[in-house]
Design a protein around this motif. Structure first.
Motif, PDB file in Angstrom:
ATOM      1  N   MET A   1       0.843  -1.198   0.000  1.00 31.07           N
ATOM      2  CA  MET A   1       0.000   0.000   0.000  1.00 31.07           C
ATOM      3  C   MET A   1       0.875   1.243   0.000  1.00 31.07           C
ATOM      4  O   MET A   1       2.009   1.212   0.482  1.00 31.07           O
ATOM      5  N   SER A   2       0.312   2.327  -0.495  1.00 32.43           N
ATOM      6  CA  SER A   2       1.063   3.581  -0.583  1.00 32.43           C
ATOM      7  C   SER A   2       1.035   4.309   0.755  1.00 32.43           C
ATOM      8  O   SER A   2       0.265   3.972   1.658  1.00 32.43           O
ATOM      9  N   GLN A   3       1.879   5.341   0.874  1.00 32.84           N
ATOM     10  CA  GLN A   3       1.923   6.138   2.095  1.00 32.84           C
ATOM     11  C   GLN A   3       0.615   6.886   2.324  1.00 32.84           C
ATOM     12  O   GLN A   3       0.204   7.115   3.464  1.00 32.84           O
ATOM     13  N   ARG A   4      -0.053   7.229   1.239  1.00 32.16           N
ATOM     14  CA  ARG A   4      -1.342   7.914   1.361  1.00 32.16           C
ATOM     15  C   ARG A   4      -2.377   6.998   2.039  1.00 32.16           C
ATOM     16  O   ARG A   4      -3.181   7.457   2.861  1.00 32.16           O
ATOM     17  N   THR A   5      -2.342   5.724   1.703  1.00 32.28           N
ATOM     18  CA  THR A   5      -3.273   4.768   2.305  1.00 32.28           C
ATOM     19  C   THR A   5      -3.014   4.627   3.801  1.00 32.28           C
ATOM     20  O   THR A   5      -3.962   4.588   4.609  1.00 32.28           O
ATOM     21  N   TYR A   6      -1.746   4.555   4.178  1.00 32.71           N
ATOM     22  CA  TYR A   6      -1.424   4.428   5.607  1.00 32.71           C
ATOM     23  C   TYR A   6      -1.767   5.708   6.373  1.00 32.71           C
ATOM     24  O   TYR A   6      -2.176   5.646   7.538  1.00 32.71           O
ATOM     25  N   ASN A   7      -1.617   6.857   5.731  1.00 31.88           N
ATOM     26  CA  ASN A   7      -2.034   8.104   6.372  1.00 31.88           C
ATOM     27  C   ASN A   7      -3.538   8.114   6.613  1.00 31.88           C
ATOM     28  O   ASN A   7      -4.018   8.601   7.646  1.00 31.88           O
ATOM     29  N   GLN A   8      -4.294   7.579   5.650  1.00 38.12           N
ATOM     30  CA  GLN A   8      -5.751   7.504   5.808  1.00 38.12           C
ATOM     31  C   GLN A   8      -6.123   6.525   6.924  1.00 38.12           C
ATOM     32  O   GLN A   8      -7.047   6.783   7.708  1.00 38.12           O
ATOM     33  N   LEU A   9      -5.382   5.419   7.004  1.00 39.10           N
ATOM     34  CA  LEU A   9      -5.629   4.447   8.079  1.00 39.10           C
ATOM     35  C   LEU A   9      -5.330   5.073   9.446  1.00 39.10           C
ATOM     36  O   LEU A   9      -6.051   4.825  10.433  1.00 39.10           O
ATOM     37  N   TRP A  10      -4.297   5.898   9.497  1.00 35.89           N
ATOM     38  CA  TRP A  10      -3.978   6.624  10.733  1.00 35.89           C
ATOM     39  C   TRP A  10      -5.114   7.576  11.099  1.00 35.89           C
ATOM     40  O   TRP A  10      -5.523   7.662  12.271  1.00 35.89           O
ATOM     41  N   ALA A  11      -5.635   8.282  10.114  1.00 33.14           N
ATOM     42  CA  ALA A  11      -6.743   9.218  10.365  1.00 33.14           C
ATOM     43  C   ALA A  11      -7.992   8.470  10.856  1.00 33.14           C
ATOM     44  O   ALA A  11      -8.695   8.950  11.762  1.00 33.14           O
ATOM     45  N   ASP A  12      -8.264   7.298  10.285  1.00 35.99           N
ATOM     46  CA  ASP A  12      -9.415   6.502  10.729  1.00 35.99           C
ATOM     47  C   ASP A  12      -9.250   6.059  12.182  1.00 35.99           C
ATOM     48  O   ASP A  12     -10.207   6.093  12.977  1.00 35.99           O
ATOM     49  N   ALA A  13      -8.031   5.632  12.525  1.00 37.81           N
ATOM     50  CA  ALA A  13      -7.772   5.215  13.903  1.00 37.81           C
ATOM     51  C   ALA A  13      -7.925   6.385  14.873  1.00 37.81           C
ATOM     52  O   ALA A  13      -8.486   6.231  15.975  1.00 37.81           O
ATOM     53  N   GLN A  14      -7.478   7.573  14.468  1.00 36.55           N
ATOM     54  CA  GLN A  14      -7.611   8.760  15.317  1.00 36.55           C
ATOM     55  C   GLN A  14      -9.074   9.166  15.472  1.00 36.55           C
ATOM     56  O   GLN A  14      -9.495   9.632  16.537  1.00 36.55           O
ATOM     57  N   LEU A  15      -9.862   8.982  14.414  1.00 36.11           N
ATOM     58  CA  LEU A  15     -11.291   9.301  14.484  1.00 36.11           C
ATOM     59  C   LEU A  15     -12.001   8.394  15.487  1.00 36.11           C
ATOM     60  O   LEU A  15     -12.796   8.870  16.320  1.00 36.11           O
ATOM     61  N   GLU A  16     -11.703   7.109  15.416  1.00 35.33           N
ATOM     62  CA  GLU A  16     -12.302   6.164  16.377  1.00 35.33           C
ATOM     63  C   GLU A  16     -11.814   6.464  17.793  1.00 35.33           C
ATOM     64  O   GLU A  16     -12.579   6.353  18.766  1.00 35.33           O
ATOM     65  N   LEU A  17     -10.551   6.872  17.918  1.00 39.35           N
ATOM     66  CA  LEU A  17     -10.013   7.222  19.233  1.00 39.35           C
ATOM     67  C   LEU A  17     -10.714   8.456  19.804  1.00 39.35           C
ATOM     68  O   LEU A  17     -11.005   8.514  21.005  1.00 39.35           O
ATOM     69  N   SER A  18     -11.004   9.440  18.958  1.00 39.32           N
ATOM     70  CA  SER A  18     -11.707  10.635  19.432  1.00 39.32           C
ATOM     71  C   SER A  18     -13.104  10.286  19.942  1.00 39.32           C
ATOM     72  O   SER A  18     -13.576  10.845  20.941  1.00 39.32           O
ATOM     73  N   ARG A  19     -13.769   9.334  19.279  1.00 38.85           N
ATOM     74  CA  ARG A  19     -15.099   8.912  19.750  1.00 38.85           C
ATOM     75  C   ARG A  19     -15.000   8.240  21.116  1.00 38.85           C
ATOM     76  O   ARG A  19     -15.843   8.483  22.009  1.00 38.85           O
ATOM     77  N   LEU A  20     -13.969   7.421  21.278  1.00 38.86           N
ATOM     78  CA  LEU A  20     -13.788   6.759  22.566  1.00 38.86           C
ATOM     79  C   LEU A  20     -13.457   7.763  23.677  1.00 38.86           C
ATOM     80  O   LEU A  20     -13.919   7.622  24.806  1.00 38.86           O
ATOM     81  N   LEU A  21     -12.644   8.771  23.344  1.00 37.95           N
ATOM     82  CA  LEU A  21     -12.286   9.786  24.343  1.00 37.95           C
ATOM     83  C   LEU A  21     -13.504  10.593  24.777  1.00 37.95           C
ATOM     84  O   LEU A  21     -13.646  10.936  25.960  1.00 37.95           O
ATOM     85  N   THR A  22     -14.390  10.921  23.829  1.00 32.36           N
ATOM     86  CA  THR A  22     -15.616  11.640  24.200  1.00 32.36           C
ATOM     87  C   THR A  22     -16.528  10.782  25.074  1.00 32.36           C
ATOM     88  O   THR A  22     -17.234  11.302  25.937  1.00 32.36           O
ATOM     89  N   GLU A  23     -16.506   9.466  24.846  1.00 28.40           N
ATOM     90  CA  GLU A  23     -17.309   8.577  25.685  1.00 28.40           C
ATOM     91  C   GLU A  23     -16.715   8.430  27.084  1.00 28.40           C
ATOM     92  O   GLU A  23     -17.448   8.398  28.075  1.00 28.40           O
ATOM     93  N   GLU A  24     -15.397   8.338  27.163  1.00 30.78           N
ATOM     94  CA  GLU A  24     -14.748   8.105  28.456  1.00 30.78           C
ATOM     95  C   GLU A  24     -14.546   9.385  29.256  1.00 30.78           C
ATOM     96  O   GLU A  24     -14.438   9.332  30.483  1.00 30.78           O
ATOM     97  N   LEU A  25     -14.445  10.527  28.574  1.00 27.54           N
ATOM     98  CA  LEU A  25     -14.255  11.810  29.261  1.00 27.54           C
ATOM     99  C   LEU A  25     -15.377  12.765  28.881  1.00 27.54           C
ATOM    100  O   LEU A  25     -15.167  13.767  28.190  1.00 27.54           O
ATOM    101  N   PRO A  26     -16.604  12.474  29.311  1.00 25.66           N
ATOM    102  CA  PRO A  26     -17.729  13.355  28.943  1.00 25.66           C
ATOM    103  C   PRO A  26     -17.719  14.632  29.758  1.00 25.66           C
ATOM    104  O   PRO A  26     -16.964  14.779  30.730  1.00 25.66           O
TER     105      PRO A  26
END
Length: 815
Positions: A1-26
């Motif tokens: 996979m290209s570097q662009r694909t891995y950057n997108q995968l990183w962004a997806d992981a950060q998006l899911e992490l932000s949802r978890l942080l809002t749930e755990e730190l309301p």
């Protein structure tokens, strides 16, 4: 996979992490949950989602080339690892079990057990390079050891007798073969029929044999095609890696090489930028710092009439002055700290009364906290969520919206290096400036207000001296080098080379009935897959990462209990291989006769723990851990003195701190012979390893036969072999396979494939682990602290359900 694909995968992981942080730190804290089942379900949901993020970030960190992105990803990855361990700890406290079953959650998320498996971070492999010093010492000791003679000395007469014996046997076998061939020829000639009828019978016989052979071949092909069509057997073309997979693996390998090149360029650039900033901006930074500190002197003098006391280096030095606070606020903070220090040291009767009041207050607080906990269940405070918030903010502020169209080769950003190195240079310069400004402040005080400053300083100096000094540990080997200590430990057999085994070699199947059994109040035995998961969390992740080890719950010692042959020793070596840890062997049988006497024992433990801390991560293995805590030492072992480490080992265990990546792993096959209280005090985590179930045995037979060089075909009935081998451990299976799948048998597989019958005879000679032994281990585990808590929770649950039934029965009776 290209570097662009891995950057997108990183962004997806950060998006899911932000949802978890809002749930755990309301914005508003969660209310305490009264239902234990609902609370555990919430923990499991968070746990599974964090594991998915963990897997994504691990892949991204391995393949992203940009060095500055990798630092941010690494910090986030370690934060997620730590949060996974925290949730695991909470699940253990809630369910009172080391093993958890999540079949329903997997079904809800539409995941497989493979998605739930915690991966060992790939960057751990970068940390596994042993120090050259240890490898040289191991080689030196192996060379100096006297090699055992390969063959005994034999006289000429004995050699002649041996050759004669072999020759007579050869002649006998040859004579028997010739006799057999002559008998066959005689049988053919005697049954030979002359004439046309004989030729017709011969033709019919040949046709019958040929047609039967052809038909069997067609049926075999048709059956194989049908099984492939139904999905019961894998197509042969998919058993070999396809070209796309091979190409992807080659691309990943080339990306890793490119990553190392980018990192080397980054390190060179960082050194160059640091030198440039120090030469160009160093004088200006120190000058501006001095001007600000002098201005602070003047403002404090104008506001209070006295020059202030300079902040100490431990508190941060002049860095405190650059926080946006007024001089009066700073002075108030310093005065408050002094008052707190004075109040913490009460003397006389009043001091005792104050201490008693504080104790009563603490007890009342504890009672209130216990009442609150009884009212509901809450999540424990986390040490990693704040770090995850900071890393997510840096990702959003800088990397999320950054335009990298011009940076196609993903090289480092020079401006970012300048920002980072300015902070480092400022910290270095601040130390020098603080020394100069302290002298300048002392001169000002002497010149302007001598009397007041002298008295205050004298009082403070007296107060500082009144504190108790901590006792330092005695270094018994202060005059010796690390190399000499390692060499001595290797020669004595206390420091060993770990076997080349990986945790993935410890095969086992997922326990698919765990949740169902627990719902029916039946405690399931863990599978080998569960054991591998728990060891990854308790041993490999903390040992492999320093930040995770420092902030996560500290686990100093783990005990692996189970029958012989389940792979306890293999797991110890796998932990060392996965984390690059050094292996120290303090088993009672290994230490017998070494370093005699109390002073020798103290020296041995001191050397082992000192080298373990200096060469961390380290694993200290105690084989046959029950011998150290024997209830009654057997007569044949009294000379070995297996209990010599019983008193000193727990004391050495207390010296391990959060920053020391040192883990003690004990293995025992007979924990019933040990004093359970002493054993549980020593080991904070006790893991019970059972004999493998049907699914694990099936996987093990298949894997071990292939590993030995055998070919698994349809003639080998693995299902029947697995059923027959109930109660046998992986060690027994290895022993049987090595006796059957020899080099000669491997060469014969083309003509005669392996069958299940071949393995039955050697398997029958081995005594299996019976159900009574497993039940005894299960009953012993129920007496451990965690086992007692689980049994108590089960009885409380039964008592809660019992009165409900009685009330319903009474109501029905009245009606």
């Amino acid at each position: 996979m290209s570097q662009r694909t891995y950057n997108q995968l990183w962004a997806d992981a950060q998006l899911e992490l932000s949802r978890l942080l809002t749930e755990e730190l309301p914005a508003e804290p969660h209310r305490p949950e009264k239902d234990r089942v609902v609370f555990f379900q919430r923990l499991v949901m968070l746990y599974v989602r964090y594991i998915q993020i963990f897997r994504k970030l691990d892949e991204v960190y391995d393949q992203v080339v940009h060095p500055q992105k990798r630092t941010v990803i690494r910090a986030t990855l370690e934060g997620v690892m730590g949060r996974v361990l925290e949730l695991k700890n909470e699940m253990v406290q809630n369910e009172f079990s080391e093993y958890h079953y999540m079949d329903d959650v997997l079904h809800d998320f539409k995941l497989t057990p493979a998605d739930l498996e915690i991966p060992i971070p790939r960057y751990f492999k970068e940390l596994q390079e042993r120090k050259t010093m240890l490898t040289e010492i191991f080689k030196m000791v192996e060379v100096t050891e006297s090699p055992e003679p390969l063959a005994k000395d034999m006289s000429q007469e004995e050699a002649i007798k041996l050759i004669q014996l072999a020759e007579r046997a050869r002649q006998g076998r040859l004579r028997a073969k010739l006799n057999q061939e002559s008998r066959n020829l005689n049988r053919i000639y005697s049954s030979k029929v002359h004439g046309a009828a004989a030729t017709e019978l011969a033709a019919v016989c040949i046709q019958k044999v040929w047609k039967g052979y052809i038909q069997r071949k067609r049926v075999k092909i048709a059956r194989k095609e049908e099984m492939i069509f139904l999905g019961m057997v894998m197509d042969p073309k998919y058993q070999v890696p396809c070209p796309a997979v091979v190409t992807a693996q080659a691309n990943e390998a080339s990306t890793r090489i490119k990553r190392e090149d980018r990192n080397a360029d980054y390190q060179k650039s960082a050194v160059a930028v640091t030198n440039q900033l120090q030469d160009v901006e160093g004088l200006d930074i120190s000058k501006s710092m001095k001007d600000q500190i002098r201005q602070w002197f003047i403002e404090c003098r104008d506001a209070t009439g006295l020059f202030p006391d300079y902040p100490e280096d431990e508190a941060g030095g002049s860095a405190l002055l650059f926080i946006e606070k007024t001089p009066t606020q700073l002075l108030e903070e310093i005065a408050a700290k002094e008052e707190e220090g004075a109040s913490n040291k009460p003397t006389g009767k009043d001091g005792k009364k104050e201490k008693d009041k504080k104790k009563e207050k603490d007890k009342n607080k504890k009672k209130e906290n216990e009442e609150e906990e009884e009212a509901g269940l809450k999540m424990l405070p986390s040490a990693f969520l704040s770090d995850l918030q900071v890393e997510y903010k840096t990702f959003v502020d800088f990397w999320k919206t950054r335009n990298e169209s011009s940076n196609f080769h993903q090289r480092h950003e020079v401006e970012l290096i300048k920002e980072e190195k300015r902070k480092v240079i400022e910290a270095k310069i601040r130390v020098q400036v603080d020394e100069q400004m302290r002298q300048e402040l002392a001169e000002l005080k002497l010149a302007v207000d001598k009397d007041k400053g002298g008295k205050a300083n004298a009082k403070k100096k007296k107060g500082a001296k009144s504190g108790k000094k901590k006792k330092k540990e005695k270094d018994l080997t202060a005059n010796r080098t690390l190399e000499s200590l390692c060499q001595e430990l290797v020669e004595q057999g206390l420091l060993k080379r770990a076997n080349n085994v990986r945790l993935q070699d410890y095969r086992g199947d997922y326990n698919y009935l765990g949740t169902t059994l627990r719902q029916n109040d039946i405690e399931p035995m863990p599978s080998l897959w569960d054991v591998r998961q728990v060891l990854t969390q308790y041993a490999i992740l903390p040992l492999g990462s320093q930040p995770v080890h420092e902030k996560a719950t500290l686990i100093k010692a783990i005990l692996l209990a189970g029958p012989s042959g389940v792979g306890k020793k293999m797991l110890v070596h796998a932990i060392c291989q996965e984390t690059g840890a050094n292996l120290f062997d303090l088993s009672p049988l290994n230490t017998a006769g070494k370093y005699p006497g109390k002073s020798g024992l103290a020296m041995m433990l001191h050397m082992v723990f000192k080298v373990a801390r200096l060469l961390q991560p380290s694993v200290i293995w105690i084989g046959d851990a029950e011998k150290m805590f024997y209830k009654k030492v057997p007569k044949e072992e009294k000379e070995l003195d297996p209990k010599r480490l019983k008193k000193d080992m727990p004391k050495s265990l207390k010296l391990i701190k959060g920053e020391d990546r040192v883990l003690i792993v004990g293995t025992t096959k007979d924990p019933l012979s040990a004093d359970i209280k002493s054993l549980c005090k020593m080991y904070s985590k006790i893991l019970l390893i059972p004999r493998p179930a049907y699914g694990s045995r099936y996987i093990l037979w298949k894997h071990l036969i292939r590993k030995q060089g055998g070919v698994v075909t349809s003639t080998l009935d693995l299902s029947s072999l697995t059923k027959i081998s109930d109660g046998y451990t992986p060690g027994h299976m290895v022993q049987v396979i090595q006796s059957i799948v020899t080099k000669r048998r491997i060469l014969q597989q083309a003509n005669s494939p392996l069958t299940a019958v071949e393995f039955i005879a050697p398997l029958a000679k081995i005594c299996p682990v019976f159900q009574t032994e497993e039940d005894a281990l299960k009953n012993w585990y129920a007496k451990t602290p965690l086992g007692k808590k689980r049994a108590q929770a089960a009885t409380e649950k039964g008592e809660e359900q019992a009165p409900v039934k009685s009330k319903d029965a009474k109501k029905k009776g009245k009606k």
